[in-house]
Design a protein around this motif. Sequence first.
Motif, PDB file in Angstrom:
ATOM      1  N   TRP B 308       3.089   4.503  -3.912  1.00  0.00           N
ATOM      2  CA  TRP B 308       3.230   5.410  -2.773  1.00  0.00           C
ATOM      3  C   TRP B 308       1.945   6.198  -2.525  1.00  0.00           C
ATOM      4  O   TRP B 308       1.413   6.226  -1.423  1.00  0.00           O
ATOM      5  N   LEU B 309       1.434   6.831  -3.579  1.00  0.00           N
ATOM      6  CA  LEU B 309       0.312   7.742  -3.369  1.00  0.00           C
ATOM      7  C   LEU B 309      -0.973   7.020  -2.974  1.00  0.00           C
ATOM      8  O   LEU B 309      -1.823   7.581  -2.292  1.00  0.00           O
ATOM      9  N   HIS B 310      -1.088   5.762  -3.372  1.00  0.00           N
ATOM     10  CA  HIS B 310      -2.305   5.033  -3.005  1.00  0.00           C
ATOM     11  C   HIS B 310      -2.227   4.446  -1.603  1.00  0.00           C
ATOM     12  O   HIS B 310      -3.247   4.099  -1.018  1.00  0.00           O
ATOM     13  N   ASP B 311      -1.024   4.297  -1.066  1.00  0.00           N
ATOM     14  CA  ASP B 311      -0.936   3.668   0.256  1.00  0.00           C
ATOM     15  C   ASP B 311       0.343   4.123   0.977  1.00  0.00           C
ATOM     16  O   ASP B 311       1.271   3.346   1.171  1.00  0.00           O
ATOM     17  N   THR B 312       0.375   5.367   1.375  1.00  0.00           N
ATOM     18  CA  THR B 312       1.609   5.870   2.002  1.00  0.00           C
ATOM     19  C   THR B 312       1.938   5.120   3.288  1.00  0.00           C
ATOM     20  O   THR B 312       3.087   4.794   3.534  1.00  0.00           O
ATOM     21  N   GLN B 313       0.909   4.849   4.095  1.00  0.00           N
ATOM     22  CA  GLN B 313       1.188   4.173   5.372  1.00  0.00           C
ATOM     23  C   GLN B 313       1.637   2.728   5.173  1.00  0.00           C
ATOM     24  O   GLN B 313       2.401   2.197   5.965  1.00  0.00           O
ATOM     25  N   GLY B 314       1.151   2.122   4.106  1.00  0.00           N
ATOM     26  CA  GLY B 314       1.557   0.751   3.838  1.00  0.00           C
ATOM     27  C   GLY B 314       3.021   0.687   3.448  1.00  0.00           C
ATOM     28  O   GLY B 314       3.732  -0.248   3.803  1.00  0.00           O
TER      29      GLY B 314
END
Lengths: 612, 348
Positions: B308-314
Amino acid sequence: MDWITTVDHKKIAILYLWAGGLFFGIGGIEALLIRWQLIKPMNDFVDAQTFNELITMHGTTMIFLGVMPIIFALMNAVIPLQIGARDVAFPFLNALGFWTFLFGGLLLNLSWMMGGAPDAGWTSYTPLSGTAYSGTHGVDFYTIGLQIAGLGTLIGGINFLATIITMRAPGMSFMRMPMFAWTTFITSAIILFAFPAITVGLVLLTFDRILGANFFVPGGGGSPVLWQHIFWIFGHPEVYILILPAFGIISEVIPTFARKRLFGYSSMVFATILIAFLGFMVWAHHMFTTGLSPVANALFAVSTMLIAVPTGIKIFNWLFTLWGGSVRFATPNLFASGFIPTFTMGGVTGVMLASAPADFQFHDTYFVVAHFHYVIVGGLVMGLFAGLHYWWPKMFGRMLSETLGKWTFWTFIIGFHLTFFVQHFLGLMGMQRRVFTYLPNQHFDTLNLVSTIGAGLMGAGMLVFLANVWITSRKPPDAGGDPWEDGRTLEWSIPSPSPEYNFKQTPLVRGLDAFWKEKTAGNKGMTPAEPIGSIHMPSATPLPFVMAVGIFIAGLGFMFSRDDFSSALVSFLFNNYVVTGLGLLITFGAMLVRSLYDDHGWHIEPEELEGR
Amino acid sequence: MMRTWQSARRLLPLIAVFGMFLAGCGREDLSVLKPQGPAAESSLGLMKLAISIMIVVLLIVFSIAAYVMIRFRRKPGQNEIPDQTHGSFKLEVLWTVIPLILVIVLAVPTVRTVFALGDNHSGDKNAIKVKVTGHQYWWEFEYPDYGIKTAQDLIIPAGKDIAFELTTNDVLHSFWVPSLSGKIDTNPTGATNRFSFSAPKEGVYRGKCAELCGPSHGFMEFKVKAVSNDEFNQWIEAQKEPAVLPADPVLAETFKEQCLKCHAVGDQGMSVGPSLTGIGSRESVAGILLNDDTRQDGAPVEENLKTWLHDTQGVKPGNLMPDPKQDMGLSDDEIDRIAEYLAGYKLN
Ligand code: HEM
Ligand SMILES: [Cu+2]
């Protein structure tokens, strides 16, 4: 050029058919893309935003731009002929209705190329459709495009009302009118009452979005639930605007191919009127989960269920028209026969949805998607296919190929049930609608795959139909006046395609199924009600086209009136409503020309009529 | 009225058969067809009644259709003109009256259930009150009687009536736990909705948002966790404990400055975003990354937090959280350590 200036109802019918074909094709491609995205869990074929644009445009296009013009095409092609008229009541308005419709539809679809399509669902519920949550111009294309297109529909509806009321041939009382003429009449009446509601709604939403008003914005004291009421007061009658003409078509096709008159004609008329009436009383069944009171939910639930009664009357009357008949399964009748069970399945789930506490579970799931596709595709689209195959020779003078027609039918209907039957279960198993993808391991995977395969098959059926049209168009026109041999109504008493003036002499109508009556009495054609005389025809004119172009420009201008463009000149033109004004000037100018210039039309003289 | 009930009773065997057939469908924690609570059961009861009636109707229509289409098919060489019957008053009355009766059979229990489900328990002292607020794309659950707020996981005591009050902070959403109850929309304040359900059995049930609310609408899921009364009370107490911050004071400072601008832990922070109190013991991260490494579609909490924290939009396109790296200037290492800290932040 001929096509741009025509005011002939038969040519306008063909224009509607082309426009409908175009939009139906676009909507169909969108549908296939949606199904492709859902073929497996966590698919990333399109992204979430694009998916929402696809479902919005698919729904909007199909409901407003896809099937509607095809219905109007058949009405234009057939109604004046069926009632023994030489034209519609207002040929000029008829052309205007078509062009505003077309330009409205084109405007809406331009959104794909101009920075983003509408993305708030075809119902455009606020606040999601407000500028705060839908920042592109997408929803503006929706509100303005639909308003322009809706204007065309309203004009068309009024025209048919006037035509059917005033232009019936001598002897054709209301209770001798063919069912398709009846359903067209009732449909037009629904249009007259329902479209003003959506027009008001769209105007208010446009004001919210472009002029910063607060009708539906919660923060400013507006109410999102109000939008839902306005939308569905139009939206529910709209589904009857769609389905009633299909009922009419089925009621024409079945008697012809069963060689029997329609069973229970007067109860059919009565049922149609009752459906139209109830159709206006049940809009809140789309809002059971909005949090209306239990009293409201109970009332709307029961009134919705009541619609099953007149609908049932229709189904059984069709079945008993076939009973004791001599039934021939030509392509139109294949579609009509496929319509009956398929539509019944859609109606049945409609009654299930009407039970409000059960709808708390059904609502906004794939169960609803299945229900309304059973009604719209399994009902209306099958009805349209029946009508197109049936009246094609009357419209174009050529018979569509029966072999290809049968292929179309079987691929289409099998594909259809594969696609939508399983969706009932997806909904019950917990799959909401309008989701761009779904997590794995929810037991959704297999059924979604099946559904996508079915959609592909339906697409194939469409291609077969297009091939049929293409091949047929290259053959010489050779259809006789009564190509199905058992034609019952007036349109089959004249040549195919019919001459510009329809009837050389207005026919005298001596009963229901006027042409059949004459044939069984041993007569070759209709008995004329008047001597051969000079026939007055309206002149062709480009003015309707010009007016529609003007409205189109004004719409675009208004939509971008708040934007900053890179060029100062362009910004100046839009921000000061210069473009809007220019568009309106074109439209009003054309109106002025129309009122100042007295056009008396022209005449076809008796010598010319005889000299063929 | 007696009559209608009798004819309804005659349909019971059919209902039973259908019940069995339908019960084969879907997951227990998700399917409408496998109800786990009284509200969902009463909806399903109506659905079974309706479908039984409708199947009867379909069978009749299909058989007549099949019969006429086969029996009255035109044979080659057949050329006579059939009787031009006008209709039949008796038959037409028959198929007006029968559907009318069927409609009444369905309408009576429908109206009853509408009013029964209309009971929202908002005045009930024994009911647990929960305020549900929809946000793009997460769920906030507030317990006004206990003064606590949580997100994504709705913890309830099994067997108790829960009195819900629902609103939205932005666009419309719809709160739906298929196996426990039908859905209800969340409207903006001013049009607050109330309803109630209960979950007699302990367990975790899957909830969904059912109203199109933007790109990540399909990902706006949540879990309802029904626990025993004792466990519930313990959880309430644990929720009220003061915040646990990262042990490393530098990291704690970063966390406070960057994350607590929107989120809350214990008594600290804001509630613009979902509360993070005890996130290590939740069922999922962001509602959709399942914290269950025993299943193939799950992963350990820590891994999910990192995802989650590395790619919220993904993970959730269009969601409103700023990107930790791009927008908050955190390094990969800081992100991983925050994930580690949050994963260890468990209640009980
Ligand atoms: C026996 C006749 C019918 C009944 C009893 C019926 C009943 C219903 C009910 C109760 C709903 C609401 C379901 C929900 O949102 O949960 C619904 C939805 C819908 N119906 Fe029908 N209906 C009937 C005929 C039709 C026809 C003829 C059409 C179209 C030609 C149609 C198209 C739709 C559509 C498009 C929706 C979905 C609305 C949405 O949520 O976007 N229905 N119907
Ligand atoms: Cu949502």
